[in-house]
Design a protein around this motif. Sequence first.
Motif, PDB file in Angstrom:
ATOM      1  N   ALA A  89       6.883  -0.709  -4.773  1.00  0.00           N
ATOM      2  CA  ALA A  89       7.389   0.526  -5.093  1.00  0.00           C
ATOM      3  C   ALA A  89       6.234   1.433  -5.817  1.00  0.00           C
ATOM      4  O   ALA A  89       5.389   0.506  -6.736  1.00  0.00           O
ATOM      5  CB  ALA A  89       8.335   0.665  -6.270  1.00  0.00           C
ATOM      6  N   CYS A  90       5.794   2.316  -5.548  1.00  0.00           N
ATOM      7  CA  CYS A  90       4.690   3.156  -6.097  1.00  0.00           C
ATOM      8  C   CYS A  90       5.046   3.984  -7.581  1.00  0.00           C
ATOM      9  O   CYS A  90       6.266   4.495  -7.491  1.00  0.00           O
ATOM     10  CB  CYS A  90       4.136   3.925  -5.293  1.00  0.00           C
ATOM     11  SG  CYS A  90       2.664   5.264  -5.887  1.00  0.00           S
ATOM     12  N   ASN A  91       4.468   3.789  -8.622  1.00  0.00           N
ATOM     13  CA  ASN A  91       5.016   4.279  -9.914  1.00  0.00           C
ATOM     14  C   ASN A  91       4.356   5.551 -10.024  1.00  0.00           C
ATOM     15  O   ASN A  91       4.900   6.482 -10.742  1.00  0.00           O
ATOM     16  CB  ASN A  91       3.944   3.611 -10.939  1.00  0.00           C
ATOM     17  CG  ASN A  91       4.874   2.566 -11.619  1.00  0.00           C
ATOM     18  OD1 ASN A  91       4.540   1.835 -12.419  1.00  0.00           O
ATOM     19  ND2 ASN A  91       6.135   2.851 -11.692  1.00  0.00           N
ATOM     20  N   LYS A  92       3.649   6.090  -8.861  1.00  0.00           N
ATOM     21  CA  LYS A  92       2.986   7.485  -9.023  1.00  0.00           C
ATOM     22  C   LYS A  92       4.156   8.557  -8.469  1.00  0.00           C
ATOM     23  O   LYS A  92       4.220   9.563  -8.973  1.00  0.00           O
ATOM     24  CB  LYS A  92       1.719   7.357  -8.403  1.00  0.00           C
ATOM     25  CG  LYS A  92       0.665   8.412  -9.227  1.00  0.00           C
ATOM     26  CD  LYS A  92      -0.554   8.339  -8.603  1.00  0.00           C
ATOM     27  CE  LYS A  92      -1.528   9.565  -8.645  1.00  0.00           C
ATOM     28  NZ  LYS A  92      -2.582   9.942  -8.060  1.00  0.00           N
ATOM     29  N   CYS A  93       4.454   8.188  -7.132  1.00  0.00           N
ATOM     30  CA  CYS A  93       5.142   8.868  -6.274  1.00  0.00           C
ATOM     31  C   CYS A  93       6.541   8.604  -5.994  1.00  0.00           C
ATOM     32  O   CYS A  93       7.241   9.126  -5.627  1.00  0.00           O
ATOM     33  CB  CYS A  93       4.213   9.276  -5.106  1.00  0.00           C
ATOM     34  SG  CYS A  93       4.500   7.894  -3.793  1.00  0.00           S
ATOM     35  N   GLY A  94       6.611   7.362  -6.368  1.00  0.00           N
ATOM     36  CA  GLY A  94       7.971   6.701  -6.194  1.00  0.00           C
ATOM     37  C   GLY A  94       8.548   6.142  -4.694  1.00  0.00           C
ATOM     38  O   GLY A  94       9.381   5.668  -4.452  1.00  0.00           O
ATOM     39  N   SER A  95       7.486   6.383  -3.847  1.00  0.00           N
ATOM     40  CA  SER A  95       7.693   5.962  -2.499  1.00  0.00           C
ATOM     41  C   SER A  95       7.563   4.544  -2.392  1.00  0.00           C
ATOM     42  O   SER A  95       6.873   3.729  -3.192  1.00  0.00           O
ATOM     43  CB  SER A  95       6.715   6.528  -1.447  1.00  0.00           C
ATOM     44  OG  SER A  95       5.422   6.685  -1.835  1.00  0.00           O
ATOM     45  N   ILE A  96       8.153   3.813  -1.271  1.00  0.00           N
ATOM     46  CA  ILE A  96       8.097   2.449  -1.065  1.00  0.00           C
ATOM     47  C   ILE A  96       6.817   2.061  -0.099  1.00  0.00           C
ATOM     48  O   ILE A  96       6.734   2.617   0.915  1.00  0.00           O
ATOM     49  CB  ILE A  96       9.255   1.972  -0.338  1.00  0.00           C
ATOM     50  CG1 ILE A  96      10.633   2.356  -1.105  1.00  0.00           C
ATOM     51  CG2 ILE A  96       9.244   0.523  -0.123  1.00  0.00           C
ATOM     52  CD1 ILE A  96      10.556   1.300  -2.368  1.00  0.00           C
TER      53      ILE A  96
ATOM     54  N   TRP B 266       0.690  -1.272  -0.039  1.00  0.00           N
ATOM     55  CA  TRP B 266       0.063  -0.112  -0.098  1.00  0.00           C
ATOM     56  C   TRP B 266       0.739   1.288  -0.055  1.00  0.00           C
ATOM     57  O   TRP B 266       1.826   1.350   0.741  1.00  0.00           O
ATOM     58  CB  TRP B 266      -0.988   0.064   1.286  1.00  0.00           C
ATOM     59  CG  TRP B 266      -2.118   0.934   0.926  1.00  0.00           C
ATOM     60  CD1 TRP B 266      -2.023   2.216   1.422  1.00  0.00           C
ATOM     61  CD2 TRP B 266      -3.408   0.555   0.512  1.00  0.00           C
ATOM     62  NE1 TRP B 266      -3.349   2.926   1.126  1.00  0.00           N
ATOM     63  CE2 TRP B 266      -3.927   1.875   0.891  1.00  0.00           C
ATOM     64  CE3 TRP B 266      -4.119  -0.363   0.337  1.00  0.00           C
ATOM     65  CZ2 TRP B 266      -5.616   2.086   0.325  1.00  0.00           C
ATOM     66  CZ3 TRP B 266      -5.130  -0.437  -0.047  1.00  0.00           C
ATOM     67  CH2 TRP B 266      -5.920   0.851  -0.174  1.00  0.00           C
ATOM     68  N   CYS B 267       0.531   2.145  -1.013  1.00  0.00           N
ATOM     69  CA  CYS B 267       1.122   3.418  -0.751  1.00  0.00           C
ATOM     70  C   CYS B 267       0.480   4.340   0.094  1.00  0.00           C
ATOM     71  O   CYS B 267      -0.684   4.780  -0.205  1.00  0.00           O
ATOM     72  CB  CYS B 267       1.466   3.931  -2.260  1.00  0.00           C
ATOM     73  SG  CYS B 267       2.299   5.650  -2.281  1.00  0.00           S
ATOM     74  N   ASP B 268       1.226   4.580   1.194  1.00  0.00           N
ATOM     75  CA  ASP B 268       0.527   5.473   2.165  1.00  0.00           C
ATOM     76  C   ASP B 268       0.320   6.884   1.687  1.00  0.00           C
ATOM     77  O   ASP B 268      -0.639   7.866   2.058  1.00  0.00           O
ATOM     78  CB  ASP B 268       1.101   5.496   3.551  1.00  0.00           C
ATOM     79  CG  ASP B 268       1.149   4.358   4.199  1.00  0.00           C
ATOM     80  OD1 ASP B 268       0.016   3.583   3.836  1.00  0.00           O
ATOM     81  OD2 ASP B 268       1.813   3.790   5.014  1.00  0.00           O
ATOM     82  N   ASN B 269       1.378   7.181   0.797  1.00  0.00           N
ATOM     83  CA  ASN B 269       1.250   8.689   0.393  1.00  0.00           C
ATOM     84  C   ASN B 269       0.204   8.828  -0.775  1.00  0.00           C
ATOM     85  O   ASN B 269      -0.598  10.000  -0.558  1.00  0.00           O
ATOM     86  CB  ASN B 269       2.695   8.784  -0.520  1.00  0.00           C
ATOM     87  CG  ASN B 269       3.044  10.083  -0.660  1.00  0.00           C
ATOM     88  OD1 ASN B 269       2.671  11.202  -0.064  1.00  0.00           O
ATOM     89  ND2 ASN B 269       3.808  10.416  -2.023  1.00  0.00           N
ATOM     90  N   CYS B 270      -0.061   8.015  -1.657  1.00  0.00           N
ATOM     91  CA  CYS B 270      -0.893   8.044  -2.500  1.00  0.00           C
ATOM     92  C   CYS B 270      -2.320   7.537  -2.131  1.00  0.00           C
ATOM     93  O   CYS B 270      -3.373   7.746  -2.983  1.00  0.00           O
ATOM     94  CB  CYS B 270      -0.654   7.557  -4.028  1.00  0.00           C
ATOM     95  SG  CYS B 270       0.909   8.227  -4.649  1.00  0.00           S
ATOM     96  N   ASN B 271      -2.271   6.683  -1.261  1.00  0.00           N
ATOM     97  CA  ASN B 271      -3.452   5.839  -0.280  1.00  0.00           C
ATOM     98  C   ASN B 271      -4.336   4.925  -1.619  1.00  0.00           C
ATOM     99  O   ASN B 271      -5.278   4.962  -1.647  1.00  0.00           O
ATOM    100  CB  ASN B 271      -4.577   6.647   0.107  1.00  0.00           C
ATOM    101  CG  ASN B 271      -5.201   6.102   1.016  1.00  0.00           C
ATOM    102  OD1 ASN B 271      -5.006   5.173   1.610  1.00  0.00           O
ATOM    103  ND2 ASN B 271      -6.541   6.843   1.495  1.00  0.00           N
TER     104      ASN B 271
END
Length: 653
Positions: A39-46, A27-32
């Motif tokens: 890895a998230c493709n949208k914001c790059g966070s793990i 789950w990307c907590d940044n993009c929810n």
Amino acid sequence: MHTLITINVTVDKMGKPVYHTKIEHFWCDNCNVPLLRDACNKCGSIGSKIEVTPPGDIRPAFDYDLNLIREVFNENFGKDIGNNIFPDDKIILLNNAPSLDKMDEIIVDGKVLASVQYFLQNDGYKPHLRLKAASMINRAGGNKWVRCDEGAVDAILQSKNLLSPGITAAERSIKKGDEVYVINPESETIALGIAYKNADEMTNTKGLAVKIRRFGFSTYSQLPGGQSWEDVVQANEKVLKKKEEKAKKFAKNVIENVNRDVCVAFSGGKDSLVTLNIVREVCEEEEIDFSVLFVDTGLEFPETLEYTEDLLRDLEIDVKTKKSDEFWKAFSKFGPPGRDFRWCCKTCKLGPITTLIKKHFPKGCLTFVGQRKHESESRARQKKIWKNPWVPGQIAASPIFDWTALNVWIYIFWKGLKYNSLYSNGFERIGCWMCPSSDIAEFRRVSEIHPELWKKWDNAIAEWSYERGYSQEWLKFGFWRWQRLPKSQLAIATELGVEIKPKKTYDKRLDLQIVTGVRPCLGEKKVSIEGSFNTSLDIEKTANMMNCISKPILNKELGIVMVKWNGNSAWISKNGNVVIRGYKKEELNEVSNLIAEIVYRSAKCVSCGICLGKCKENAIFIEEGNFLIDENKCNHCMECLNSCPATKYAPIL
Ligand SMILES: [Zn+2]
């Protein structure tokens, strides 16, 4: 790099390996949004791992699911609680958790907040909280709180249950058996559990008041909303492209290497939809013709039939269909299908598909199917490509074998594929509307959206169980879904007080009784046994079926058929009498079992067509629902007998 899937192998009591596929999603907590890789493709966070009950083949919550969940929470905890904690503008996922009937864990902001479980006892859904949801409900001023005094707090936080003397107040709507949460004098949520008393008895009586299930303080805070499935697609774009590329490459390789006519088996479900799309794109790029195989089991939802027709027409795909009418015929011969007695898959799906392939692809074909290893433990042991044991010359392959359900769904949203409306209408799996694998909760849903279909089944099973003296409760709780109830079901029956044994003894099974022991034949070296079936026989049908061991001689006038093979001989009369002769005493019982099996088969054949695939001489015909062996073509190899599902199941007269 993370491994997406781990398979643990343990050993069961019999020493056989048991496979558990454990699926990992992130789950990307940044993009929810959920992630298929870390890895998230949208914001790059793990992303962080989504913790759910294994195996964890999570799926999107659709409109019907969400409304049902909100209703359950509104009803239990107050007017808008459900709408607040399961908001419209967030990606909400569900995870089917092991339970006695349907149960789903609800994932919001990447965490399981709560579950909903279908309760057989009261024919409805109940909520199960996690501390996160309990503290949210508490903060929102919801119902079902129990306030404890300062002295009880430490005991609760050390996993002790809450007794009445420790309670200072309880919300008025609480009833025994409700899911409740415990708050301390400062109104912070510290635990949750099951109420053992109604609200008015919480404070002024003694004894256990709340059985604590979870305790502690929740540090959870809600993430901002505003996400759509488009965001999910974006966050997973790289993985999706990679997965698609791999699946297409696999399909292309198989097509090149197998070198047969290409088909896609389509069921109307999400997995076969994705498979169809992948194979279609490959075939368009490579300019290869392909067709779709569709079997109407006779128990398809009207929605599935309409959807399939529309989809394939829009895509202008050549479709080969077969409709099965076998279910009701087979029901009268075998009784209800069960999870441990699954004649329906063979007679209504495998048989028709065998007939279909044999008719259109006599030299065999390559069929792409949407099987995924996470669907079940037995699937996990299979390979991505296999020979169909029922249809000679047919190779089956699954390009999405290692995809998860979430992977399939995000792909569907990415490509904008048109999916079956039943998914948005309360169904997790699309298949027959009557299936012994279904939960009671699913049956309830079928009866809601298609009362006319459900009534047909309900009447049939009611009559069947009445004749055999089963109780109303036995019927209501779906105990017919097993021939032999597993321990967990026996426990439910005991808990519900349901009598599982029928009141009557129903003994109307076709049976061969041997009346004489093996004895020598006068004046010959041979030995014989005699016996009789407990019913009269259709002697012409029986005679025809005898072809599988040898060419029969039928005397229609006397109503007797005789067969000779390998030094053995058998006489069978229309009133059910049997005489069997042979040279070897020790083989005679086996021979009589074989004769019985052929007679059973003749009595129980529902013309499903599975045996067609096994007959190398093309000697079997099914015309207008009647099974016939062509005496001039049959070479008595017995392969058709061995493949017949009817010979396996107890015949009912
Ligand atoms: Zn992100």
